[in-house]
Every structure is written in structure tokens, then in C-alpha cells.
Write a protein that holds these residues in place. Structure first.
Motif, PDB file in Angstrom:
ATOM      1  N   THR A  57      50.862  -5.097 -53.143  1.00 47.25           N
ATOM      2  CA  THR A  57      51.616  -5.522 -51.843  1.00 47.25           C
ATOM      3  C   THR A  57      52.084  -4.307 -51.184  1.00 47.25           C
ATOM      4  O   THR A  57      51.882  -3.274 -51.686  1.00 47.25           O
ATOM      5  CB  THR A  57      52.830  -6.442 -52.101  1.00 47.25           C
ATOM      6  OG1 THR A  57      53.687  -5.825 -53.008  1.00 47.25           O
ATOM      7  CG2 THR A  57      52.486  -7.643 -52.696  1.00 47.25           C
ATOM      8  N   THR A  59      53.729  -3.281 -46.844  1.00 47.07           N
ATOM      9  CA  THR A  59      54.368  -3.771 -45.495  1.00 47.07           C
ATOM     10  C   THR A  59      53.570  -2.918 -44.242  1.00 47.07           C
ATOM     11  O   THR A  59      53.001  -1.767 -44.418  1.00 47.07           O
ATOM     12  CB  THR A  59      55.866  -3.170 -45.174  1.00 47.07           C
ATOM     13  OG1 THR A  59      56.194  -1.904 -45.416  1.00 47.07           O
ATOM     14  CG2 THR A  59      56.573  -4.081 -46.259  1.00 47.07           C
ATOM     15  N   GLN A  69      55.245  -8.362 -44.503  1.00 48.29           N
ATOM     16  CA  GLN A  69      54.632  -8.227 -45.684  1.00 48.29           C
ATOM     17  C   GLN A  69      53.193  -8.199 -45.767  1.00 48.29           C
ATOM     18  O   GLN A  69      52.372  -8.893 -44.903  1.00 48.29           O
ATOM     19  CB  GLN A  69      55.017  -9.357 -46.877  1.00 48.29           C
ATOM     20  CG  GLN A  69      56.774  -9.308 -46.902  1.00 48.29           C
ATOM     21  CD  GLN A  69      57.148  -7.966 -47.678  1.00 48.29           C
ATOM     22  OE1 GLN A  69      56.574  -7.322 -48.715  1.00 48.29           O
ATOM     23  NE2 GLN A  69      58.208  -7.408 -47.132  1.00 48.29           N
TER      24      GLN A  69
END
Length: 266
Positions: A57, A59, A69
Motif C-alpha cells: 500500500t 498514498t 490510499q
């Protein structure tokens, strides 16, 4: 006065009691160890005994400072949230249109929120926002194309033959994209349709705005629509998820529809 026989019996009873006590402690300890092994096994492994994959993950931030996100799905990096910027990358604002008549007739980039609700956070953009020569995605990102969506769908398990079809396609690929159901957000529960979000895409149901300016039915939390950047005969391909369906709908939409937008990394 105890006899020798009585002493022998009492000694034997004491030895037996001590042995039983030690055996009970051993059983309890052994049971604890086995329980810990079982819990550790279920925590660290999937059903096939292999380690569960860790999602990558990150941003990304748009021109207005909104932070989104992001998640890697296969070889693609997707936003895990819908775009909610109200200006182009140049800083030029995108007009918000509330009235139905103006929405239906405008040839210019515009956005709205479902039912003009002051609490709504998801933005519904017309196709003119994407079709203009102005950039709306954050630097290094773009509005996902029809081909980008097909790659995602195939990764989730859709057959190659279904990728190019229209209307409802696939099996549970839609459920893999939908945010999990809770009491206050996610998708409305319906019979055997279960949103799993196993992909991490976190699709939410923002519904849509129809080309005549009316609001889409079913409403928010029941349906979600996403533009692609791929045009066909003046329209553009889009994707649609529904609370009653587990697959993914593919078709083309009029430029004055209002849909959500997902971006993908270049």
C-alpha cells in the motif's frame, strides 16, 4: 495407634494422589501447548498452509492536498479511494452543478454530489472532465482506461472471453472489489451477495447522476459507477457494481452521466 498395615495403606494413597496431581498438571500443560500451536497455525497461514500475502500500500496526494490510499493489485497500482478533487492540475476549478436542467445541457466539465447532500463526500463527474485537454489525476497517475480495468478483472479471475463482453460479466470479481459491509458504510447486504474487498480496491457505492440531471436509482450504498478514459462513438466505457450482483457490469455511457473516477499509476 497405627498398625504397620495402616501405615502402608496411607503411604500408598499419598503416592497415588501425588501421581494423579502431577499427571493433571502435565495434561493441562500439554493442552495449552497444543492450543497455542493451533492458534499460531491459523494466524500465520491460509487454508492451504501457506503464508498469507501481504498487501503493498501507499498514498498519493492531489493538487488540492487530498491524500488517497493506494494499493498494488497484481502489477497495477490503483487508488483505493475515488477521486474527490474539484480543480484540474493547473488549478482551474471544475464547476459544481446542482440543478438538473443545467446538468443535462452543459457541454463543460462539471461535478456534483449525490442528491446535493451536504454530507456526501463522493464526487460524480461528467465525461467532459476526462474528455477535456486538462489533467485531473495527480502527477504520475491517470484516469483508468477500459484496458486497465480489463487487466484488473482478469487478475481477479474473470475469463478472457468475458473481458470484452458487455452487461454483467464474471462470477465474484465485483465482490472482491467492494468495501466490506458494516452498519454505517460499505454496501447494503443482500441475500448471498457478500462484499469481501479481498483485492483491497475498497469500492464504495456512490450511485450516479443520469444524463438528464436526475439522481440514479438505486441510491448510494446500493450501486457504484466508474468512468474509464476510453471513448467509443462519443460515449465512454464505464464499470458498474450493484449490491444484488457479484459480477462487474461493462457498458458505454452518455457524456452527461455523473460517475465516480478511479486513477491508476502510470
Amino acid at each position: 495407634m497405627q498398625t504397620q498395615s495402616t501405615k502402608s495403606i496411607m503411604k500408598a494413597f499419598f503416592n497415588l494422589s501425588s501421581q494423579l496431581h502431577r499427571t493433571s498438571i502435565l495434561f493441562r500443560f500439554t493442552g495449552f501447548v497444543l492450543m497455542m500451536l493451533v492458534v499460531t497455525s491459523f494466524s500465520a497461514c491460509g487454508d492451504d498452509g501457506e503464508d498469507m500475502p501481504i498487501k503493498e500500500t501507499g498514498t498519493v496526494t492531489d493538487i488540492e492536498g487530498n491524500t488517497y490510499q493506494t494499493i498494488r493489485i497484481g502489477n497495477q497500482w490503483w487508488m483505493a479511494e475515488d477521486l474527490r478533487v474539484t480543480s484540474f492540475s493547473s488549478g482551474e476549478p471544475i464547476k459544481r452543478v446542482a440543478e438538473s436542467e443545467e446538468w443535462a445541457s452543459t457541454p463543460m466539465p462539471a461535478y456534483s454530489v449525490y442528491n446535493n447532500s451536504p454530507s456526501a463526500t463522493q464526487l460524480l463527474y461528467n465525461l467532459h472532465v476526462i474528455d477535456s485537454d486538462k489533467k485531473i489525476a495527480p502527477d504520475g497517475w491517470r484516469v483508468a482506461s477500459d484496458e486497465d480495468w480489463k487487466i484488473l478483472e482478469e487478475y481477479l479471475g474473470m475469463s478472457v472471453g468475458e473481458l470484452v463482453q458487455t452487461n454483467w460479466r464474471g462470477t465474484d470479481e465485483g465482490d472482491q472489489l467492494k468495501m466490506e459491509i458494516t452498519t454505517t458504510e460499505g454496501w447494503i447486504r443482500y441475500d448471498g451477495v457478500w462484499a469481501t474487498n479481498s483485492s483491497g480496491f475498497s469500492a464504495t457505492g456512490g450511485s450516479c447522476r443520469v444524463f438528464n440531471g436526475q439522481w440514479g436509482i438505486p441510491p448510494a450504498r446500493h450501486s457504484g459507477f466508474w468512468w474509464t478514459s476510453t471513448k467509443r462513438n462519443g460515449y465512454a466505457w464505464y464499470r458498474y457494481l450493484d449490491y444484488k450482483k457479484s459480477g462487474i457490469f461493462r457498458y458505454t455511457g452518455h457524456p452527461n452521466y455523473g460517475f465516480s473516477i478511479r486513477c491508476i499509476k502510470n
